[in-house]
Design a protein around this motif. Structure first.
Motif, short mmCIF file in Angstrom:
data_model
loop_
_atom_site.label_atom_id
_atom_site.label_comp_id
_atom_site.label_asym_id
_atom_site.label_seq_id
_atom_site.Cartn_x
_atom_site.Cartn_y
_atom_site.Cartn_z
N LEU A 1 0.71 1.25 -6.91
CA LEU A 1 0.42 2.75 -6.55
C LEU A 1 0.27 4.01 -7.50
CD1 LEU A 1 2.15 2.02 -2.66
CD2 LEU A 1 -0.26 1.65 -4.24
N ASP A 2 -0.36 5.05 -7.41
CA ASP A 2 -0.85 5.70 -8.39
C ASP A 2 -0.05 5.73 -9.66
OD1 ASP A 2 -0.09 7.71 -6.00
OD2 ASP A 2 2.20 7.45 -6.56
N ASP A 45 0.87 -1.33 -0.41
CA ASP A 45 -0.24 0.40 -0.22
C ASP A 45 1.34 1.31 -0.09
OD1 ASP A 45 0.89 -0.22 2.59
OD2 ASP A 45 -0.85 -0.26 3.53
N HIS A 46 0.06 2.42 -0.16
CA HIS A 46 1.15 4.03 -0.35
C HIS A 46 2.10 4.20 0.74
CE1 HIS A 46 -1.00 5.16 -3.10
NE2 HIS A 46 -2.27 4.77 -3.19
N GLN A 48 -6.13 3.16 -3.90
CA GLN A 48 -5.76 4.45 -4.72
C GLN A 48 -5.73 5.57 -3.26
OE1 GLN A 48 -6.50 4.91 -7.84
NE2 GLN A 48 -6.01 3.07 -7.55
N ARG A 49 -5.85 6.64 -3.35
CA ARG A 49 -4.87 7.86 -2.63
C ARG A 49 -6.64 8.56 -1.71
NH1 ARG A 49 0.59 8.61 -1.70
NH2 ARG A 49 1.32 8.13 -3.27
N GLY A 107 5.34 4.21 -5.21
CA GLY A 107 4.88 4.83 -5.72
C GLY A 107 5.25 5.62 -7.71
N THR A 165 -9.63 10.60 -4.60
CA THR A 165 -9.14 10.46 -5.94
C THR A 165 -10.51 10.49 -5.91
OG1 THR A 165 -6.94 9.49 -5.66
CG2 THR A 165 -7.74 8.55 -7.42
#
Length: 756
Positions: A146-147, A102-103, A454-455, A108, A458
């Motif tokens: 990610l991103d 994950d983030h 997703q952040r 990223g 988003t």
């Protein structure tokens, strides 16, 4: 950032001649085939076997350091030492509930390329001959990282009937992949949706081979580009087309179940998309899990070698699906012979299995020849040279801009208006809207399976998008119920909002979202549905119903008498009764799909989608695909045999008139006029009906299509080539498969130059 660079370690002492600086394979001006031959001649059997192995999960190759950098793991060191190099590494950028990335712990957009560079440096240093690895990534609907830009799922791509739009989206995804240091894109394209109970229906372009073939061609063109001199540009990526072949034909719609495919059914329905992809120059295909005539695809020499390589002339790479080679041990008795069977059948590159790690033993025992192994190694090396990895081991492409807008553009084109009794678009007499349903105020379930976290912030939900696009409207919200279960406690509040409004927008559907609590199989498929999961790999349905409370909510809202528009956010066609005046399907439109849906509801965008699959009335009817055999297709005593909505169906906010089709050689012309008061897009669909055939024909077969946008009153002549049409046929032009059944046919006798 600290932790990014590791101390250089001495290269291992390995038998074999030293590498000379003037070696042919080091010369970027030498022909690729000459470089491959030279490098292959210098490799030991152990090194060759290593090039055919893709053993690791990429997320096990690194870890975050306290200062925010990366360090490599002992697992990666052990894997590169095992074969003095690394053939390929899967999922270095992958992030999801299965990988646990994950983030907080994964790469990223800002540091994914640096991680790829760190791993690649290590692999090259540990290789006696300095052979780089292939970074293989999932790109099911955009780069799964990610991103990465999340696109609508394949079923939504199919609903656009727009290959040119998809080609642009595929090109964007390839550029994102290469900018992050990835090389090879795994993309579902070849599965044909013949039973919507299958959880992976969302990964299909639809039920029709011609539609899937056109979109597969667009995918290959967009991702791979023109490949001048056979080399890939820095922002282009070789694509692995999944899955070869027939995986959409498993019995009962159950994932990885057996199939009952005859050779003709395979050729007519399940192979045309693959054939189109090969003709377009696809670099690789992935052998499917299913069996064909009793032999799993990864061990099916008739399919992988006899058909794909010898008959079609495919010279690219064949990859096995995850752990598929080891499954062959059920036939051969052990994993050594399973690896030998897969290699001898035509598989070049493994995925996580143990069988290919024993190929040296298999060669030494005479289970497979070293010549066969060399041919597979040559295909792996050729791809690395075509990517320029021996010269450009570090990412050089920049991350493309405009991903969110492109994703929203695709989502707009996919929204399909199935029914409309004048409720839509929202009229000037509407001042208050009740936005209801479990999908109305969330983006969490707008994307399909194989989606990275997703952040926060988003995308846009339907509720937020309506409020943003129509600030003058009084928009109220109640969820009413959840996606699954039978809890009715929230329905009274939803009824109150609906009764007090001029219009109710009821957003229902399903979910492929995987949460950290999901239990996964060894290959990443869900072992059992948890939370609100109703779709995706490993989540098959015996029926096609929504959660029970959603039907109760629908009935209660319609009963208020308030005009109601139902929006379905889904990864397969679900069963919804014709009780609401308006019905739209947005499929899984991606994070920005809420805005696309709101634009269509408000009339800011025209509904342009057309059904890529037939929508049944009940699961008991299945199959209901339009291109069934032309037999006496009787109904049931208790149910119609016809689908509720046919393949190709889709309404607009305007109307169109089709003129009399005209045949000229191998083309058909038709005049189409926008007879309404708004701009709109129609999809001209050309179907053929075979009159004289060698075997029993299908009722109809799509053979050409083209979307055309027209202003009010505008008329245009659309000319469509009839490629691949042979024999004595009737040509019918219509706006859907159902309309084509009664459309006037025009006879054509074409040379029989495309035998099935």
């Amino acid at each position: 950032m600290g932790g990014r660079r590791l101390p250089r370690r001495g290269r291992p002492r390995t038998p074999g001649a030293p590498v000379m600086s003037d070696a042919v394979y080091r010369d970027p001006t030498a022909p690729v085939d000459a470089r491959v031959r030279d490098l292959l001649s210098r490799m030991t059997l152990r090194e060759k076997v290593g090039q055919l192995n893709q053993r690791m999960y990429g997320w096990d190759a690194y870890r975050r350091t306290p200062d925010g950098g990366f360090e490599l793991t002992e697992a990666l060191r052990a894997e590169t030492d095992r074969f003095e190099g690394l053939g390929a590494l899967y999922g270095l950028q992958r992030a999801d509930a299965w990988s646990g990335v994950d983030h907080g712990n994964g790469p990223g957009a800002e540091d994914g390329a640096a991680l790829a560079d760190l791993v690649q440096r290590h692999v090259v240093e540990r290789s006696r001959l300095g052979i780089p690895t292939l970074f293989v990534e999932e790109v099911p609907h955009g780069l799964m990282a990610l991103d990465g830009t999340v696109l609508p799922v394949n079923l939504a791509i199919g609903a656009t009937w727009d290959p040119e739009l998809y080609e642009r989206a595929a090109a964007h995804a390839a550029a994102e992949l290469r900018a992050r240091g990835g090389h090879v894109a795994l993309v579902s394209a070849l599965d044909i949706a013949r039973d919507p109970r299958w959880g992976r229906t969302e990964e299909c372009f639809g039920e029709d081979p011609h539609l899937a073939g056109r979109l597969t061609q667009a995918l290959v063109r967009g991702m791979q580009g023109a490949c001048p001199d056979g080399l890939f540009a820095a922002d282009k990526a070789p694509v692995v087309l999944k899955h070869f072949a027939g995986q959409g034909a498993t019995v009962g719609g159950r994932n990885s179940a057996e199939s009952e495919l005859g050779w003709r059914e395979l050729h007519e329905i399940h192979l045309p998309a693959a054939r189109a992809g090969v003709r377009a120059g696809a670099a690789a295909v992935m052998a499917a899990y299913n069996e064909v005539d009793g032999m799993p695809c990864s061990g099916n020499r008739a399919l992988l070698t006899g058909l794909l390589r010898e008959e079609w002339g495919f010279d690219g790479l064949v990859m096995a699906d995850g752990l598929a080679v080891d499954r062959l041990a059920r036939i051969t008795g052990d994993k050594v012979s399973a690896g030998a069977l897969a290699l001898d059948s035509g598989v070049d590159l493994s995925l996580w299995d143990e069988g290919f790690t024993h190929l040296q033993e298999a060669v030494e025992r005479g289970l497979v020849s070293e010549g066969t192994l060399d041919a597979a190694v040559a295909r792996v090396l050729r791809l690395k040279f075509r990517l320029g990895l021996f010269e450009r081991q570090h990412p050089t492409a920049s991350r493309p801009a405009g991903g969110a807008e492109l994703s929203k553009e695709v989502a707009r084109a996919a929204v399909t208006l199935l029914r409309n009794d004048g409720v839509l678009p929202v009229g000037a007499d509407v001042s208050r809207i009740a936005v209801l349903g479990p999908q109305a105020a969330t983006t969490a379930h707008q994307s399909g399976d194989y989606t990275a976290p997703q952040r926060p912030g988003t995308g846009s939900s339907v509720l937020d998008a309506l409020r943003g696009l129509a600030p003058g409207l009084d928009i109220r919200h109640e969820p009413g119920c959840s996606l699954t279960g039978d809890d009715l406690s929230g329905i009274p509040a939803a009824i109150a909002q609906a009764a007090a409004s001029d219009l109710a927008v009821l957003v229902l559907g399903g979910s492929s979202a995987r949460t950290p609590g999901t239990e996964f199989d060894a290959n990443g498929a869900a072992l059992k549905a948890v939370s609100e999961m109703t779709c995706g790999e490993g989540v098959d349905l015996a029926g096609l119903r929504l959660g029970g409370a959603q039907y109760a909510l629908l009935d209660a809202v319609v009963a208020t008498g308030t005009p109601t528009a139902v929006v379905l956010v889904q990864g397969r066609p679900h069963l919804v009764p014709d009780t609401a005046p308006a019905l739209l399907s947005a499929w899984y439109p991606g994070p920005w799909g809420g805005e696309a849906i709101a634009e269509v509801l408000l009339g800011l965008t025209e509904p342009a989608g057309r059904l890529p699959v037939s929508v049944p009335r009940s699961a008991a009817q299945l199959p209901v695909y339009y291109n069934h055999k032309d037999t006496e297709y009787g109904g049931y005593v208790d149910e119609s045999a016809e689908p509720r909505y046919s393949f190709g169906h889709g309404l607009s906010y305007t109307s169109f008139a089709y003129g009399e089709p005209r045949l000229t050689g191998r083309t058909v012309e038709v005049d189409i006029t926008n007879t309404g008061r708004r701009y709109g897009r129609s999809v001209v669909q050309v179907y053929l009906r075979r009159l004289i055939t060698r075997t029993w024909p299908r009722t109809l077969e799509l053979c050409a299509f083209e979307g055309v946008g027209l202003a009010p009153g505008e008329r245009r002549t659309v000319t469509l080539p009839l490629e691949g049409v042979s024999g004595t046929v009737e040509i019918r032009v219509a706006a859907s498969a159902r309309e084509a059944l009664t459309a006037k046919g025009h006879s054509l006798t074409a040379p029989d130059d495309t035998p099935l």
